[in-house]
Design a protein around this motif. Structure first.
Motif, short mmCIF file in Angstrom:
data_model
loop_
_atom_site.label_atom_id
_atom_site.label_comp_id
_atom_site.label_asym_id
_atom_site.label_seq_id
_atom_site.Cartn_x
_atom_site.Cartn_y
_atom_site.Cartn_z
N THR A 206 15.51 -21.82 10.19
CA THR A 206 16.84 -21.24 9.91
C THR A 206 17.53 -21.98 8.76
O THR A 206 18.61 -22.56 8.95
CB THR A 206 17.73 -21.32 11.17
OG1 THR A 206 17.76 -22.69 11.63
CG2 THR A 206 17.22 -20.41 12.27
N PRO A 207 16.98 -21.93 7.56
CA PRO A 207 17.59 -22.67 6.46
C PRO A 207 18.66 -21.91 5.69
O PRO A 207 19.41 -22.51 4.91
CB PRO A 207 16.39 -22.95 5.55
CG PRO A 207 15.52 -21.74 5.73
CD PRO A 207 15.68 -21.35 7.18
N LEU A 208 18.76 -20.59 5.88
CA LEU A 208 19.54 -19.79 4.94
C LEU A 208 21.04 -20.04 5.01
O LEU A 208 21.72 -20.09 3.98
CB LEU A 208 19.24 -18.30 5.16
CG LEU A 208 17.80 -17.87 4.84
CD1 LEU A 208 17.64 -16.36 4.99
CD2 LEU A 208 17.40 -18.32 3.43
N SER A 209 21.59 -20.18 6.22
CA SER A 209 23.05 -20.36 6.30
C SER A 209 23.47 -21.69 5.69
O SER A 209 24.55 -21.79 5.11
CB SER A 209 23.54 -20.23 7.75
OG SER A 209 22.84 -21.11 8.61
N ALA A 210 22.64 -22.73 5.80
CA ALA A 210 22.97 -24.01 5.17
C ALA A 210 22.95 -23.87 3.65
O ALA A 210 23.79 -24.46 2.96
CB ALA A 210 21.99 -25.09 5.61
N LEU A 211 22.00 -23.10 3.13
CA LEU A 211 21.94 -22.89 1.68
C LEU A 211 23.13 -22.06 1.20
O LEU A 211 23.66 -22.28 0.11
CB LEU A 211 20.62 -22.22 1.32
CG LEU A 211 19.39 -23.10 1.56
CD1 LEU A 211 18.10 -22.28 1.47
CD2 LEU A 211 19.34 -24.27 0.58
N PHE A 212 23.57 -21.10 2.02
CA PHE A 212 24.79 -20.36 1.69
C PHE A 212 26.00 -21.28 1.74
O PHE A 212 26.93 -21.14 0.95
CB PHE A 212 24.98 -19.18 2.66
CG PHE A 212 24.38 -17.89 2.17
CD1 PHE A 212 25.16 -16.78 1.97
CD2 PHE A 212 23.01 -17.80 1.90
CE1 PHE A 212 24.61 -15.58 1.52
CE2 PHE A 212 22.45 -16.62 1.45
CZ PHE A 212 23.25 -15.51 1.25
#
Length: 495
Positions: A206-212
């Motif tokens: 689940t990396p996407l929300s941290a990148l956002f």
């Protein structure tokens, strides 16, 4: 997707045919609210860039198994660059007046609110949890934590940790996949408020929300290097833990990894907080309001598909009301809707990964093999993705694996007790000590029982309620240290 079928197959047995007229129609949230790039790099010193080794991995949607994006795999060189950027930024960031740091935190909180629908859809796609949970719980809680710690930034001298407490330096933070954005907020908000800089590694699934969130930091004008986001697997996290220029490690995840981190850092001067596993007891006394208690039981174990460290995965019911509670609970589970997490009517979404689904299945099969009685409501699961029906185990003893091991899935073990003393003894008979719940109409009983429970959080006539002003953490193998509230500041201050 499977929503209409689930509505019919989950109807209570013997329900009149005209009840179908009340079946929910699909109400999906639009995926167009979020724009996911085909690939993402590491966020270091205010800029996105490729990993030094050029390695990448894919992140998939648990509900459909589709590839959402390709993400950079950070190695030792990348971790060193991120820590170096955080160290360089620390000098100026820590020297800012607290009122100036607060302005950045307030901006971040406001941007999170403004982009909450976009972030909710993203979190649901990448994690698999229902949109109504990300929209109505996760995102408001994330914004609230940044608002709360923004308020503390210029009042640290009044927090009880000395007149002029100082930040530690560079904080290495490793967060899990079950609440990606919320765990990020729990860690980054107090770290920044106290003047620390951050290198954060999200879970590889689940990396996407941290990148956002990295983009939100840029949008808020946060100085370069104050927050760095590095993506990767356990090897990346191990490099961050071992880096000699990191002053503090904050980890939320499995007990096994937490123990390894504790062993590795023993004897060093690095500060650590560990928030690990749990096997929470939800205790229902004979005078409890049954319908209210059943809702609390459902919230306690089936929220986020049971993938919650503080889940009430052990239900302790007083013998005299066992049958009544169990019948009501089965009726309630038969009305849960399982399917497309983007559907606003969905109650249970997808399990986060194939690996986690395999673990849940294996532990459930062990429960059956050991003689516990397994029950699930009739429901049709989608053909694609990672799914597990809500499950009850009865005739469970404390020797059963399903009563001892953290399953981290929608599986509830039901045990009985006769006296409050027996309830406390059974609740405390666990290597974990993170959470517990008490259901009774007597305030005196709540206080008497709660004071004897070895759990970091005890809820009374509710479950899984969180507030940024309240500390959270556990005893025994559930970790040490507290996050949230005034207590959450201490982990990031040199006191």
């Amino acid at each position: 997707m499977a929503s209409e079928n689930v509505a019919h197959t989950n109807a209570p047995t013997g329900a009149p045919k005209k009840a179908d007229a009340f079946a929910y129609a699909p109400a999906p949230e639009s995926r167009s609210l979020v724009d996911i790039a085909p690939s993402y790099g590491l966020f270091i010193d205010g800029e996105f860039g490729d990993a030094a080794g050029g390695k990448v991995f894919k992140t998939v949607s648990p509900s459909t198994e589709e590839v959402l994006s390709e993400v950079a795999q950070a190695g030792a060189e990348d971790v060193d660059r991120a820590v170096g950027a955080a160290r360089k930024a620390f000098e100026k960031w820590s020297a800012l007046p607290g009122s100036e740091r607060a302005k950045y935190l307030f901006r971040i909180a406001r941007i999170i609110q403004e982009r909450s629908r976009e972030l909710a859809v993203l979190e649901t796609l990448d994690n698999g949890k229902p949109i109504k949970e990300t929209r109505d719980f996760d995102l408001p809680t994330v914004a609230a934590h940044f608002f709360y710690y923004a308020g503390w930034a210029d009042k640290l001298g009044h927090a009880g940790y000395g007149a002029d407490p100082r930040p530690l330096g560079v904080a290495g933070q490793i967060i899990p996949w079950n609440f990606p954005l919320m765990m990020l907020a729990w860690k980054i908000a107090p770290a920044l408020a106290t003047g620390n800089t951050v290198v954060l590694k999200p879970a590889e699934t689940t990396p996407l929300s941290a990148l956002f969130f990295a983009d939100i930091c840029r949008q808020a004008g946060l100085p370069k290097g104050v927050v760095n986001i590095i993506t990767g697997d356990g090897a990346t996290g191990a490099e961050l833990v071992a880096h000699p220029d990191v002053n503090k490690i904050a980890f939320t995840g499995s007990t096994g990894v937490g123990k390894a981190i504790a062993r590795q850092l023993a004897g060093t001067d690095k500060r650590t907080t560990l928030e690990l596993g749990g096997k929470g007891a939800n205790i229902v006394f004979d005078d409890a309001p049954i319908d209210q208690a059943v809702e609390g039981i459902v919230t306690g174990i089936f929220f986020n598909q049971g993938q919650v460290c503080c889940a009430g995965s052990r239900l302790l019911v007083q013998e005299s009301v066992h049958d009544e509670v169990l019948d009501a609970l089965k009726r309630r589970l038969s009305s849960l809707r399982i399917g497309d997490p983007l559907d606003k009517n969905t109650d249970l979404g997808a399990i986060n990964s194939a690996e986690q689904l395999a673990r849940i299945r294996a532990l459930a099969e062990t429960g059956e093999a050991e003689g516990a009685e397994r029950w699930s409501p009739a429901c049709e699961l989608p053909s694609a993705g990672y799914w597990f029906a809500p499950t009850l185990f009865t005739n469970v003893t404390q020797a059963h694996t399903v009563a001892r091991d953290e399953i981290f899935g929608p599986v509830l073990s039901v045990l009985t007790f006769r006296t409050p003393e027996e309830a406390v003894a059974k609740a405390n008979n666990s290597q974990y000590g993170l959470s517990a719940g008490i259901w009774t109409e007597k305030g005196s009983r709540i206080l008497a029982v709660a004071s004897k429970l070895r759990a970091g959080v005890v809820w009374a006539n509710t479950f899984n309620k969180f507030d940024p002003t309240s500390p959270f953490g556990g005893y025994k193998e559930s970790g040490h240290g507290r996050e949230g509230g005034r207590h959450g500041l201490e982990a990031y201050l040199d006191v």
